[in-house]
Write a protein that holds these residues in place. Structure first.
Motif, PDB file in Angstrom:
ATOM      1  N   TRP A 143      -7.486   5.302   6.390  1.00 15.23           N
ATOM      2  CA  TRP A 143      -6.994   5.964   5.175  1.00 15.23           C
ATOM      3  C   TRP A 143      -7.004   7.478   5.359  1.00 15.23           C
ATOM      4  CZ3 TRP A 143     -10.731   9.206   3.073  1.00 15.23           C
ATOM      5  CH2 TRP A 143     -12.061   8.966   3.465  1.00 15.23           C
ATOM      6  N   THR A 144      -6.328   8.242   4.553  1.00 13.49           N
ATOM      7  CA  THR A 144      -5.091   7.933   3.844  1.00 13.49           C
ATOM      8  C   THR A 144      -3.988   8.512   4.706  1.00 13.49           C
ATOM      9  OG1 THR A 144      -6.212   8.090   1.691  1.00 13.49           O
ATOM     10  CG2 THR A 144      -3.793   8.272   1.695  1.00 13.49           C
ATOM     11  N   VAL A 155      -3.874   2.616   4.715  1.00 11.34           N
ATOM     12  CA  VAL A 155      -3.881   3.001   3.305  1.00 11.34           C
ATOM     13  C   VAL A 155      -3.016   4.244   3.188  1.00 11.34           C
ATOM     14  CG1 VAL A 155      -5.342   3.582   1.347  1.00 11.34           C
ATOM     15  CG2 VAL A 155      -6.240   2.130   3.179  1.00 11.34           C
ATOM     16  N   THR A 156      -2.020   4.208   2.310  1.00 17.94           N
ATOM     17  CA  THR A 156      -1.046   5.287   2.292  1.00 17.94           C
ATOM     18  C   THR A 156      -0.514   5.558   0.897  1.00 17.94           C
ATOM     19  OG1 THR A 156       1.092   6.024   3.195  1.00 17.94           O
ATOM     20  CG2 THR A 156       0.813   3.647   2.860  1.00 17.94           C
ATOM     21  N   HIS A 178      -2.135   3.212  -1.620  1.00 18.69           N
ATOM     22  CA  HIS A 178      -3.229   4.045  -2.108  1.00 18.69           C
ATOM     23  C   HIS A 178      -2.951   4.502  -3.537  1.00 18.69           C
ATOM     24  CE1 HIS A 178      -5.474   8.067  -2.076  1.00 18.69           C
ATOM     25  NE2 HIS A 178      -6.408   7.138  -1.969  1.00 18.69           N
TER      26      HIS A 178
END
Length: 288
Positions: free
Chosen positions: A253-254, A273-274, A13
């Protein structure tokens, strides 16, 4: 990104906002290096005052560079702008003169750390990137472009840039606005990829949460979900299964905390998503 991958994927991300200055080559380089080897770089774009596509999340540079209102500036929301030095009022040269590593604080720094330890990228030449340069430099990397504010009459220019960089097959576009996502879909050549808009997320979430489903939802190339929305838990097996049934992969996410990573991976999500792609990569290796 299209189609269900044969492994669960690490999506960095903003390049990994907790491993380096977000949306910059400093973070991207760490995310794609061997220790992490992120499968996808996620980044945000705006249009600079000279028409160039630049990689930055907010409408202003303040929060990441310390200019204008300074590093303590709140992150922009969809509705509200908090900084004062606007991206769309400056050309690329002016934007790249700012220090995009100035405000990044190392979340792993010890109490009592010196300024050099707390702000390791300050004064290190980190710049706000041009999208063109990112596509060219990371030429083997899958990329997810989140379109923050791109006028509809510039959407074709954006698509043309990706095509000219021979990046269409490794790029997916995200626009939470339904009209923006539709404009991208219409402009894309065959084989292009667009993720679920916010409207699509709401429809598929309702379909999974309501006892008898929420009705027919449009198919998308990629399912795209927060872990919760409006107080509703979206970490649902039924949600993942329903989207998978259309042939699309599912990303959440996230997700930055390991226990929640585990929970969502156990549902069969195709990727997370990180801001901590390092943590997620370590976890996936342990699960192999």
């Amino acid at each position: 990104v299209e189609g269900q991958p044969d492994k669960q994927m690490v999506v960095a991300h903003r390049g990994g906002a907790q491993i380096g200055p977000e949306n910059t080559a400093a973070a991207f380089d760490l995310a794609v290096a061997d220790l992490i080897h992120a499968d996808i770089l996620e980044l945000d774009i705006h249009v600079a005052g000279d028409g160039e596509f630049v990689v930055i999340h907010d409408r202003t540079v303040d929060r990441v560079t310390g200019e204008g209102s300074g590093c303590d500036t709140a992150q922009d929301t969809e509705e509200e702008t908090f900084g004062s030095v606007r991206v769309d009022e400056l050309d690329v040269d002016a934007l790249q003169a700012f220090d995009a590593g100035h405000c990044w604080q190392d979340p792993q720094a010890d109490d009592g750390a010196s300024d050099d330890e707390l702000y390791p990228f300050r004064g290190a030449g980190v710049q706000i990137p041009r999208l063109d340069d990112v596509l060219g430099y990371y030429s083997e990397q899958r990329i997810l472009i989140e379109i923050k504010e791109v006028p509809e009459d510039r959407v074709q220019d954006l698509i043309d840039l990706v095509v000219d960089r021979d990046a269409l097959a490794r790029t997916c576009f995200l626009d939470f606005d339904e009209h923006g996502a539709a404009a991208v879909s219409e402009a894309l050549p065959e084989g292009g990829c667009v993720t679920m808009s916010a409207e699509g997320t709401r429809c598929w979430a309702a379909d999974a949460i309501l006892p008898f489903g929420g009705g027919a939802c449009e198919d998308y190339d990629v399912g795209w979900f927060p872990e919760e929305n409006s107080g509703f838990n979206l970490k649902k097996q039924r949600l993942v299964d329903n989207v998978h049934a259309t042939g699309a992969p599912v990303f959440y996410w996230t997700i930055n905390e390991e226990p929640m990573m585990e929970e969502i991976l156990d549902l069969g999500a195709d990727g997370l998503v990180t801001d901590r792609p390092d943590v997620l990569r370590d976890l996936l290796q342990l699960r192999d």
